[in-house]
Design a protein around this motif. Structure first.
Motif, short mmCIF file in Angstrom:
data_model
loop_
_atom_site.label_atom_id
_atom_site.label_comp_id
_atom_site.label_asym_id
_atom_site.label_seq_id
_atom_site.Cartn_x
_atom_site.Cartn_y
_atom_site.Cartn_z
N ALA A 151 33.17 49.30 43.45
CA ALA A 151 34.05 50.44 43.19
C ALA A 151 34.60 50.40 41.78
O ALA A 151 34.58 49.37 41.09
CB ALA A 151 35.18 50.48 44.20
N VAL A 152 35.12 51.54 41.35
CA VAL A 152 35.75 51.72 40.05
C VAL A 152 37.12 52.33 40.26
O VAL A 152 37.29 53.25 41.07
CB VAL A 152 34.90 52.64 39.15
CG1 VAL A 152 35.69 53.09 37.92
CG2 VAL A 152 33.62 51.95 38.73
N ALA A 153 38.13 51.82 39.56
CA ALA A 153 39.46 52.38 39.61
C ALA A 153 39.70 53.25 38.37
O ALA A 153 39.40 52.83 37.25
CB ALA A 153 40.51 51.27 39.67
N ASP A 154 40.21 54.44 38.61
CA ASP A 154 40.62 55.34 37.53
C ASP A 154 42.02 55.82 37.88
O ASP A 154 42.24 56.95 38.29
CB ASP A 154 39.65 56.52 37.41
CG ASP A 154 39.82 57.27 36.10
OD1 ASP A 154 40.77 56.95 35.36
OD2 ASP A 154 39.02 58.18 35.82
N PRO A 155 43.01 54.89 37.79
CA PRO A 155 44.35 55.18 38.29
C PRO A 155 45.03 56.29 37.46
O PRO A 155 44.66 56.51 36.31
CB PRO A 155 45.08 53.84 38.15
CG PRO A 155 44.26 53.01 37.26
CD PRO A 155 42.88 53.56 37.20
N THR A 210 49.05 38.58 39.11
CA THR A 210 49.46 37.79 40.28
C THR A 210 48.63 36.52 40.41
O THR A 210 47.40 36.58 40.53
CB THR A 210 49.34 38.64 41.54
OG1 THR A 210 50.20 39.78 41.41
CG2 THR A 210 49.75 37.85 42.77
N GLY A 211 49.30 35.38 40.37
CA GLY A 211 48.59 34.10 40.43
C GLY A 211 47.72 33.85 39.22
O GLY A 211 46.80 33.03 39.29
N PHE A 212 47.99 34.51 38.10
CA PHE A 212 47.17 34.41 36.88
C PHE A 212 45.72 34.81 37.15
O PHE A 212 44.79 34.30 36.53
CB PHE A 212 47.24 33.01 36.28
CG PHE A 212 48.59 32.69 35.70
CD1 PHE A 212 48.94 33.13 34.43
CD2 PHE A 212 49.53 31.97 36.43
CE1 PHE A 212 50.20 32.85 33.90
CE2 PHE A 212 50.79 31.69 35.90
CZ PHE A 212 51.12 32.13 34.63
N ALA A 213 45.53 35.75 38.06
CA ALA A 213 44.18 36.18 38.44
C ALA A 213 43.56 37.07 37.38
O ALA A 213 44.26 37.78 36.64
CB ALA A 213 44.24 36.92 39.77
N ASP A 214 42.24 37.08 37.34
CA ASP A 214 41.50 38.11 36.62
C ASP A 214 41.62 39.42 37.39
O ASP A 214 41.50 39.43 38.62
CB ASP A 214 40.02 37.73 36.51
CG ASP A 214 39.76 36.69 35.45
OD1 ASP A 214 40.66 36.39 34.65
OD2 ASP A 214 38.63 36.17 35.40
N LEU A 215 41.83 40.52 36.66
CA LEU A 215 41.89 41.84 37.28
C LEU A 215 40.70 42.67 36.81
O LEU A 215 40.41 42.70 35.61
CB LEU A 215 43.19 42.57 36.92
CG LEU A 215 44.50 41.88 37.27
CD1 LEU A 215 45.67 42.75 36.85
CD2 LEU A 215 44.58 41.58 38.76
N PRO A 216 40.01 43.35 37.72
CA PRO A 216 38.92 44.24 37.28
C PRO A 216 39.44 45.31 36.34
O PRO A 216 40.52 45.87 36.54
CB PRO A 216 38.42 44.85 38.60
CG PRO A 216 38.86 43.88 39.66
CD PRO A 216 40.15 43.30 39.19
N LEU A 217 38.69 45.60 35.30
CA LEU A 217 39.11 46.59 34.32
C LEU A 217 38.98 48.00 34.90
O LEU A 217 37.92 48.35 35.43
CB LEU A 217 38.25 46.49 33.07
CG LEU A 217 38.73 45.57 31.96
CD1 LEU A 217 37.65 45.44 30.89
CD2 LEU A 217 40.03 46.06 31.34
N PRO A 218 40.01 48.81 34.80
CA PRO A 218 39.89 50.20 35.22
C PRO A 218 39.18 51.03 34.14
O PRO A 218 38.94 50.55 33.02
CB PRO A 218 41.35 50.65 35.38
CG PRO A 218 42.08 49.80 34.41
CD PRO A 218 41.37 48.47 34.37
N ALA A 219 38.84 52.24 34.49
CA ALA A 219 38.16 53.12 33.55
C ALA A 219 39.04 53.39 32.33
O ALA A 219 40.26 53.49 32.43
CB ALA A 219 37.79 54.43 34.24
N ASN A 220 38.39 53.49 31.18
CA ASN A 220 39.03 53.92 29.93
C ASN A 220 40.09 52.95 29.42
O ASN A 220 41.02 53.36 28.71
CB ASN A 220 39.63 55.32 30.08
CG ASN A 220 38.60 56.35 30.48
OD1 ASN A 220 37.52 56.42 29.88
ND2 ASN A 220 38.90 57.13 31.50
#
Length: 310
Positions: free
Chosen positions: A216-220, A135-145
């Protein structure tokens, strides 16, 4: 219809495109050049054009996957990729739709890679592949793994590195058989792991527990936790948001990727001919336009917290 800009507003085509949804935990893929692989090992985050991994399963040869590269080059010998799981559907949008009306109108001399059709599909005479951009060419935080991959002739898929967010680094999984392949990556040593990365990303996840803020960390799809080295301290967060730096430069909205006391590196949220004319931004890969600007010329310079529903 998917290959013609004159059909971009056709209701049937839009209805078909809307069936290709990104959900929390959907596996996403971005095809990379060797230099981009090295950049991610150094701390780059996912941004720009990407695809659902399930839409690419029939493309197994490097020559087939190379058409998805964002640098405009091709390689029939090996195709590299970044694969991760979507933290939230709001992080992705359709290129060339109402949010980016000028993207499809950019002329050939102002872009790298294939043109953007505006129909939501990759330019291809053989495949029907829905496209996405962050979205908006944004950087996205990397999720786990998250994984850095190599696709070899014959359909072999090799996992080169996997991302561990608590260590903020990439663990090498490729064995001695692939030492020569890693040695060909610019600036990459096949003997080391990249823990931690040499740079921190421009976006991060922030969560709260009882009103107190934590990284925080995302592990979706279902786990969002405090970033902590010890497992016992990885408590689930109650709220979650993506934090990034934004500003206006000459009236054009931008992400602030890097800055010091004097200069800032910016990425345009909504590139079009007017924005390029005002900022002089340069195309670094398909759809991604960046420029350097004096810090004292930035207006509405702020930290944006983009909240997720969890």
């Amino acid at each position: 219809m998917s290959q013609s800009a004159m059909h971009r507003d056709d209701p049937i085509l839009r209805w078909i495109r809307d069936t290709a949804a990104v959900r929390r935990g959907t596996r996403m893929t971005k095809i990379l050049s060797p230099a981009q692989i090295a950049g991610h090992l150094g701390g780059w985050l996912p941004y720009g054009f990407c695809y659902r991994s399930c839409d690419l399963t029939h493309l197994t040869e490097p020559g087939q996957l190379s058409m998805l590269r964002t640098d405009g080059a091709a390689d029939d010998r090996v195709a590299f990729a970044l694969r991760w799981r979507a933290t939230d559907p709001s992080d992705y949008e359709i290129p060339g739709d109402t949010a980016h009306p000028g993207l499809a109108a950019l002329p050939a001399h102002s872009r790298i890679g294939a043109m953007v059709l505006g129909t939501g599909f990759l330019p291809s005479t053989d495949d029907l592949i829905p496209e996405y951009i962050t979205t908006g060419f944004a950087d996205l935080p990397l999720p786990a793994n998250a994984q850095l991959l190599a696709h070899m002739p014959g359909g072999d898929e090799v996992v080169l590195y996997t991302y561990q967010p608590e260590q903020h680094g990439w663990l090498r999984l490729a064995g001695p058989r692939w030492r020569g392949l890693l040695g060909e990556l610019p600036g990459v040593s096949p003997d080391r792991e990249y823990v931690p990365c040499t740079a921190t990303g421009t976006a991060k996840l922030v969560g709260t527990i009882d009103g107190k803020e934590y990284e925080a960390v995302a592990d979706p799809p279902g786990e969002f936790r405090v970033r902590a080295l010890t497992r016992a301290a990885r408590y689930p967060v109650q709220t979650l948001s993506r934090r990034a730096e934004q500003a206006l430069w000459r009236g054009v909205p931008c992400w602030v990727l890097q800055r010091d006391e004097t200069w800032a590196r910016l990425r345009l949220l909504r590139p079009d001919m007017d924005a390029l004319g005002v900022t002089g931004a340069r195309c670094y890969e398909r759809g991604v336009y960046e420029a350097w600007a004096p810090v004292d010329e930035l207006t509405d310079h702020h930290i944006a917290d983009l909240a997720y529903q969890i």
